[in-house]
Motif scaffolding. Structure first.
Motif, short mmCIF file in Angstrom:
data_model
loop_
_atom_site.label_atom_id
_atom_site.label_comp_id
_atom_site.label_asym_id
_atom_site.label_seq_id
_atom_site.Cartn_x
_atom_site.Cartn_y
_atom_site.Cartn_z
N ARG A 69 49.36 41.16 25.39
CA ARG A 69 48.37 40.32 26.34
C ARG A 69 49.64 41.19 27.67
O ARG A 69 50.82 41.13 28.00
N LEU A 70 48.75 40.77 29.60
CA LEU A 70 49.50 41.57 30.02
C LEU A 70 48.93 39.96 31.16
O LEU A 70 48.08 39.07 31.27
N VAL A 71 49.96 39.26 31.87
CA VAL A 71 49.64 38.18 33.06
C VAL A 71 50.22 39.13 34.28
O VAL A 71 50.61 39.73 34.40
N THR A 72 48.41 39.28 35.00
CA THR A 72 48.14 40.07 36.16
C THR A 72 48.72 38.87 37.09
O THR A 72 47.80 37.71 37.49
N VAL A 73 49.29 38.50 38.10
CA VAL A 73 49.75 37.93 39.55
C VAL A 73 49.27 38.70 41.06
O VAL A 73 49.37 38.99 41.10
N GLY A 74 48.28 36.94 40.86
CA GLY A 74 48.66 37.14 42.95
C GLY A 74 49.44 37.03 43.68
O GLY A 74 50.52 36.50 43.28
N TYR A 75 49.80 37.85 45.26
CA TYR A 75 50.22 38.26 46.17
C TYR A 75 49.85 37.43 47.31
O TYR A 75 50.60 37.23 48.62
N ASP A 76 48.70 37.13 47.31
CA ASP A 76 47.95 37.04 48.44
C ASP A 76 46.31 36.70 47.92
O ASP A 76 46.28 36.89 46.62
N LEU A 77 45.53 36.29 48.76
CA LEU A 77 44.25 35.65 48.54
C LEU A 77 43.55 36.32 48.07
O LEU A 77 42.61 36.64 46.76
N ALA A 78 43.02 37.82 47.90
CA ALA A 78 42.55 39.04 47.85
C ALA A 78 43.04 38.92 46.25
O ALA A 78 42.23 39.22 45.53
N SER A 79 43.63 39.52 46.70
CA SER A 79 44.48 39.65 44.95
C SER A 79 44.40 39.07 43.69
O SER A 79 44.21 38.91 42.52
N SER A 80 44.30 37.79 44.37
CA SER A 80 44.35 36.93 43.34
C SER A 80 42.67 36.26 43.04
O SER A 80 42.31 36.04 42.07
N ARG A 81 42.04 36.23 43.67
CA ARG A 81 40.74 36.08 43.88
C ARG A 81 40.23 37.37 42.78
O ARG A 81 39.79 37.15 41.35
N TRP A 82 40.71 38.86 42.97
CA TRP A 82 40.37 39.91 42.13
C TRP A 82 40.86 39.30 40.44
O TRP A 82 41.01 39.59 39.73
N ASN A 83 42.78 39.16 40.45
CA ASN A 83 43.18 38.90 39.21
C ASN A 83 41.99 37.97 38.15
O ASN A 83 41.88 37.64 36.69
N ALA A 84 41.90 35.91 39.05
CA ALA A 84 41.20 36.40 38.09
C ALA A 84 40.06 36.45 37.95
O ALA A 84 39.22 36.15 36.52
N ASP A 85 39.38 37.37 38.52
CA ASP A 85 37.56 37.85 38.06
C ASP A 85 38.08 38.34 36.69
O ASP A 85 37.32 38.60 35.45
#
Length: 291
Positions: A69-85
Motif C-alpha cells: 500500500r502507498l500513502v500519497t501526500v499533498g503539498y498544495d491544493l492542486a496536489s491534494s485534490r489529485w491525491n484524493a482522487d
C-alpha cells in the motif's frame, strides 16, 4: 540538487523482495507520474517522470517486493485534490492533504477550507504534509506558523493523523504542538532528528517515519534515533521520487525501494525484518485506519 539529469536517467534496479508485507507511508505519486511537471531545477523528478510511470505500474512494482500500500501526500491544493482522487480510483492508494510549509503563503482561509473538506473524505487518511521548514525561505516563519497551527486544528476536527514536515525546526515544531494541543496521532515524516529528538517524540507518543537518509554513511545520528524509536512508533517511507536509499543516492526514488530502508532499520534495531514489517504494518492501521 546534487544530481544532474544525465546521472539520474537510469532508474534503480529492484531490491530483493521482503518476505513480509509492509507499506510506504509517504510518497508523491503526482510528481512521479508527471501530474506536476518537473522543472529544470528538479532533475530527480525529471528523471522519474521520464520513466512514464503509471499509478498501476508503480503499485505493481511495489507489490512485487512486498510493499502493498502507498500513502500519497499533498503539498498544495492542486496536489491534494489529485491525491484524493487517485485514492478513490486506485485500490491500495491512500491520500494525505495539506499545504506544505514552503507554500504557507498560499494557505488562505478559502484554501484551508477546501483542505478541510478534502480531509473529511474517507480515502484521505491524514492531514499533511504540514509543519515548519527553516532550511528554505520560500515562506516567512509567520506564514508557516499560522498555516501549521491551522492544519493542527483541521486534523483534530476531522479526526485524521497529522503528518509533519520538520526541517531545521525541531524545537519550534514541538513547541507549537504543545501549545496547540497535538492531535491523537502525529507522524514526523522523513524523521530528521537525533536521538535526543527521538526521545522527545517517544515521550509524546509521536510516530517517526524513517526514509532513505537513514541508510546514508554520514547519517549516523539518524540511526541513533532509530535505535531509540520503539517499533510500535516506527514507520518507513520513500518520499519518492526524492531521498532514495543507498546505493541509489542521486537517482529517482520509488516505493519499490522500501526494502532497502526497511532492512537498514531492522539491522539498526537488531530485529528480524519480518518482525519489523509486522510492527510497521500494525502501526499503519493505528495511524491511517483500517485499510
Amino acid at each position: 540538487m546534487e544530481a544532474t539529469l544525465e546521472c539520474v536517467s537510469k532508474l534503480p534496479a529492484a531490491p530483493e523482495p521482503l518476505s513480509a508485507p509492509v507499506f510506504d507511508s509517504h510518497c508523491h505519486l503526482d510528481i512521479m507520474v508527471g501530474n506536476r511537471q518537473a522543472s529544470s531545477g528538479d532533475p530527480v523528478a525529471q528523471a522519474a517522470q521520464s520513466a512514464s510511470a503509471t499509478l498501476h505500474g508503480i503499485l505493481d512494482d511495489a507489490r512485487a517486493v512486498g510493499v502493498t500500500r502507498l500513502v500519497t501526500v499533498g503539498y498544495d491544493l492542486a496536489s491534494s485534490r489529485w491525491n484524493a482522487d487517485a485514492a478513490v480510483a486506485t485500490e491500495g492508494i491512500y491520500a494525505a492533504v495539506a499545504i506544505h510549509p514552503n507554500a504557507a503563503h498560499e494557505a488562505t482561509p478559502e484554501v484551508l477550507a477546501e483542505i478541510e473538506s478534502l480531509a473529511g473524505r474517507p480515502e484521505v487518511r491524514a492531514v499533511g504534509e504540514t509543519g515548519l521548514d527553516y532550511f528554505r525561505d520560500w515562506a516567512t516563519h509567520r506564514d508557516q506558523h499560522a498555516s501549521f497551527r491551522a492544519h493542527i486544528e483541521i486534523a483534530k476536527r476531522t479526526g485524521k493523523a497529522l503528518v509533519i514536515h520538520d526541517r531545521d525546526a525541531h524545537d519550534d515544531v514541538l513547541r507549537v504542538l504543545a501549545e496547540e494541543g497535538a492531535p491523537p496521532v502525529v507522524v514526523f515524516h522523513s524523521f530528521s532528528g537525533d536521538a535526543e529528538m527521538a526521545k522527545k517524540c517517544v515521550d509524546a507518543g509521536y510516530f517517526m517515519s524513517f526514509s532513505g537518509p537513514v541508510t546514508y554513511k554520514n547519517a549516523g545520528y539518524l540511526r541513533e534515533a532509530a535505535e531509540v524509536a520503539p517499533p510500535e512508533l516506527m514507520l518507513v517511507e520513500t518520499d519518492a521520487p526524492y531521498l532514495p536509499p543507498v546505493p541509489h543516492r542521486g537517482k529517482p526514488n520509488a516505493p519499490y525501494l522500501i526494502p532497502l530502508t526497511l532492512r537498514c532499520l531492522a539491522e539498526v534495531k537488531k530485529v528480524d525484518p519480518d518482525l519489523l514489517c509486522e510492527a510497521i504494518s500494525a502501526n499503519g492501521v493505528t495511524v491511517f485506519g483500517e485499510w
